[in-house]
Design a protein around this motif. Structure first.
Motif, PDB file in Angstrom:
ATOM      1  N   TYR A  34      75.820  18.871  72.937  1.00  0.00           N
ATOM      2  CA  TYR A  34      74.778  18.221  72.162  1.00  0.00           C
ATOM      3  C   TYR A  34      73.976  17.406  72.641  1.00  0.00           C
ATOM      4  O   TYR A  34      73.215  16.500  72.261  1.00  0.00           O
ATOM      5  N   SER A 359      71.558  11.797  64.056  1.00  0.00           N
ATOM      6  CA  SER A 359      71.571  12.749  62.919  1.00  0.00           C
ATOM      7  C   SER A 359      72.777  12.315  61.896  1.00  0.00           C
ATOM      8  O   SER A 359      73.083  12.869  61.035  1.00  0.00           O
ATOM      9  N   GLY A 491      75.606  28.024  63.007  1.00  0.00           N
ATOM     10  CA  GLY A 491      74.672  27.145  64.092  1.00  0.00           C
ATOM     11  C   GLY A 491      75.751  26.100  64.641  1.00  0.00           C
ATOM     12  O   GLY A 491      76.747  25.892  64.245  1.00  0.00           O
ATOM     13  N   ASP A 493      75.113  23.115  64.863  1.00  0.00           N
ATOM     14  CA  ASP A 493      75.094  21.866  64.258  1.00  0.00           C
ATOM     15  C   ASP A 493      75.656  22.329  62.623  1.00  0.00           C
ATOM     16  O   ASP A 493      76.687  22.691  62.493  1.00  0.00           O
ATOM     17  N   LYS A 514      65.561  18.607  56.452  1.00  0.00           N
ATOM     18  CA  LYS A 514      64.207  18.455  57.301  1.00  0.00           C
ATOM     19  C   LYS A 514      63.651  16.899  57.268  1.00  0.00           C
ATOM     20  O   LYS A 514      63.385  16.264  58.049  1.00  0.00           O
ATOM     21  N   THR A 517      65.984  14.787  59.208  1.00  0.00           N
ATOM     22  CA  THR A 517      66.042  15.394  60.665  1.00  0.00           C
ATOM     23  C   THR A 517      67.641  15.724  60.908  1.00  0.00           C
ATOM     24  O   THR A 517      68.057  15.500  62.185  1.00  0.00           O
ATOM     25  N   PRO A 519      69.991  18.846  61.867  1.00  0.00           N
ATOM     26  CA  PRO A 519      69.656  20.359  62.106  1.00  0.00           C
ATOM     27  C   PRO A 519      70.616  21.061  61.197  1.00  0.00           C
ATOM     28  O   PRO A 519      71.888  21.020  61.179  1.00  0.00           O
ATOM     29  N   ARG A 521      71.185  25.185  59.894  1.00  0.00           N
ATOM     30  CA  ARG A 521      70.988  26.636  59.851  1.00  0.00           C
ATOM     31  C   ARG A 521      71.249  27.280  58.556  1.00  0.00           C
ATOM     32  O   ARG A 521      72.242  26.803  58.012  1.00  0.00           O
TER      33      ARG A 521
END
Length: 579
Positions: A34, A359, A491, A493, A514, A517, A519, A521
């Motif tokens: 990461y 995050s 993914g 994340d 988004k 922020t 991440p 998938r």
């Protein structure tokens, strides 16, 4: 000794790790995945020569697959075509086995996974590999990673946690004492953890009334060793009919380990035995020593099986943490020790990385103990259950003070007794088959979102994994219609699986991720009927450690999406402020 002090502040976002065994090395590797730097301090100058663990279980192999190391690990271990049968014997000098567990090779396990595509099977089979080989392999990988700074021969002496940092006192190889400050530190420094003691964290439990002499050796005397056939483990009785010891095939070539078990109240001093005598005695079982040709004695030690879990898994400020044996210790039966440590490293690794990378909120770090400690407590206790299966053999063999050696006679009674023992072991064969323990644990914490319509939680049993996406659980593995594994679509994340035929609100979650922020998938699987059935909801949110964070059949608005993401990423202050 040239002793003086140097001080160094590690760069912001760098995690200090105490202990370079499997758990410390895995944690460093997960953090690097990461993008997080780490500095690892290990008191020994090199990796271990001790055998210790010898099975990386199916769930651990799934996690190694996740970071791209599963196949390389298998190349270091026992070949995939070799079965791993476990035998019970009164001694290699006898003609009869007491019982046998038929455990499949990796190849056979893979065939079963392919054939039983019903969600009950793991993505990856288990893998036999000695810790001595495992650590050396993993250290080589970490040595090549620019984000990992390995410092072997550096001994952590003490740790002090404050509200905004951790101060670690370390003695480097030349004797110089150095003080490092870092945002976070993880103690992966074993059962006698300096980190745990420095933090003043108590441990609940202790040793059981047995001690063991371990002898790790080399021998190619396969004709004698394989008297009862090829094996992974053989458990041997002692003259009383109880558990006397065991031998483990470490590499199926020439490397073996025996354990001689001695009651703590025994008047005998096993330390007076030579290492060769320990080997011969264990394999002789209830009878005279069984001699083999020993080429080399590698390691000898005395150890006490321990059942214990620490009261806390971090300091009060959630800056210093414990993982692996520093947080929990168990009897080796079941192979839960290192495998629990691997899961600790993955759980803590992604949470630390999320907080450092921005995050995730700090409540992720509070969830580490809340989620992992109940798993450890249950698994540690279950290792004792497996040990008692072998200890219970004495009740059968020596019932009514009968001579346990009668089991090896050529009589009707002996035939019946052997049949009874075989049946007993088949009824208690979960030592390496209890997938409910290995894969079925479910996390309960504030970062797992329950669904109002979930209803009654599915039953849990140690012996079998129940396919479910109940929040907090490991989701089911299955092969999709194109032959790919569903886990391979996750993914690194966060992953949102969408099983609905129409918009269920998934775009709301994508949009909010988004904005925050995070991440994420998105994987659309509406056409996958089996997956849709097994995953139970139209939307299933998977965490970086492959556990379900949240599920639902729909999201109604952007605010609902925001609250879900705020919760699962540990930003409770933001959630509370919005109420």
């Amino acid at each position: 000794m040239n002793e003086y002090w140097k001080e160094e502040c590690l760069p912001e976002g760098t995690v200090a790790i105490a202990g370079g065994g499997p758990v410390g090395l895995i944690l460093a590797r997960v953090l690097a995945t990461y993008g997080v730097n780490s500095v690892l301090f290990e008191r020994n100058p090199s990796t271990t020569t001790w055998p210790k663990m010898d099975l990386t279980n199916a769930r651990s192999m799934e996690l190694f697959h996740r970071i791209g190391l599963a196949e390389d690990l298998r190349r270091q271990g026992v070949p995939s075509d070799i079965d791993q049968d476990v035998l019970m014997s009164t001694g290699l000098g006898r003609d009869h086995l007491l019982a046998k567990w038929d455990l499949p090779s990796v190849d056979k396990f893979r065939q079963r996974v392919q054939q039983w595509n019903d969600g009950t099977q793991p993505h990856e089979p288990w893998q036999r590999i000695s810790q001595a080989i495992f650590e050396k392999w993993l250290k080589c990988i970490c040595d090549k990673d620019p984000l990992i700074d390995l410092r072997y021969g550096w001994k952590v002496e003490s740790v002090q946690e404050d509200s905004d940092r951790v101060t670690t006192t370390v003695v480097e190889p030349g004797g110089t004492k150095r003080v490092f400050t870092s945002q976070y530190l993880v103690g992966c420094d074993g059962g006698s953890s300096r980190v745990r003691k420095s933090l003043g964290i108590s441990i609940d439990g202790g040793p059981i009334p047995v001690r063991a002499i371990l002898v790790h050796f080399k021998s190619r005397d396969l004709r004698r060793l394989h008297k009862h056939g090829r094996f992974w483990h053989i458990f041997f009785t002692d003259p009383s009919g109880g558990l006397g010891g065991a031998i483990i095939a470490q590499d199926e070539v020439d490397t073996w380990t025996v354990h001689l078990f001695v009651p703590i109240d025994s008047t005998e001093d096993p330390d007076l035995l030579t290492s060769e005598e320990v080997v011969y005695r264990v394999m002789g079982g209830m009878y005279d020593p069984y001699l083999i040709t020993i080429d080399e004695i590698l390691v000898r030690s005395t150890w006490r099986p321990v059942i214990a879990v620490t009261d806390d898994w971090s300091g009060p400020h959630h800056r210093a943490f414990l993982a692996g044996d520093s947080a929990h210790q168990n009897i080796p039966t079941g192979g839960y020790g290192m495998n629990m440590g691997i899961a600790d490293a993955f759980d803590l690794g992604w949470k630390l990385a999320a907080v450092i990378n921005g995050s995730g909120g700090t409540s992720l770090l509070e969830s580490y103990q809340i989620e992992r400690k109940p798993v450890a407590s249950r698994n540690v206790a279950h290792s004792g259950v497996h040990f008692q299966v072998h200890a219970g053999l004495k009740d059968i063999l020596a019932s009514g003070n009968a001579d346990p050696r009668r089991v090896d006679c050529d009589t009707m009674e002996a035939h019946q007794l052997r049949s009874q023992i075989q049946q007993y072991y088949q009824q208690h064969d979960g030592e390496n088959k209890d997938f409910g323990i290995e894969m079925g644990y479910r996390y309960r914490s504030r970062i797992v979102v329950p669904d109002d319509i979930d209803g009654i939680e599915p039953d849990w049993t140690p012996s079998a994994y129940t396919p479910t996406t109940w929040p907090g659980s490991r989701p089911p593995h299955l092969f999709l219609s194109d032959g790919s594994a569903i886990f391979d679509h996750f993914g690194m994340d966060w992953t949102l699986l969408c099983f609905g035929d129409s918009d269920c609100g998934q775009e709301l979650l994508v949009q909010e991720a988004k904005n925050m922020t995070i991440p994420l998938r998105t994987v659309h699987l509406a056409h996958e009927r089996l997956a849709k059935k097994l995953y139970e909801r139209s939307l299933v949110l998977i965490r970086p450690d492959q556990h379900v964070a949240w599920r639902s059949d729909e999201l109604k608005d952007l605010e609902a999406a925001r609250r879900v993401l705020m919760t699962v990423t540990g930003r409770f202050d933001c959630v509370d402020a919005a109420v």
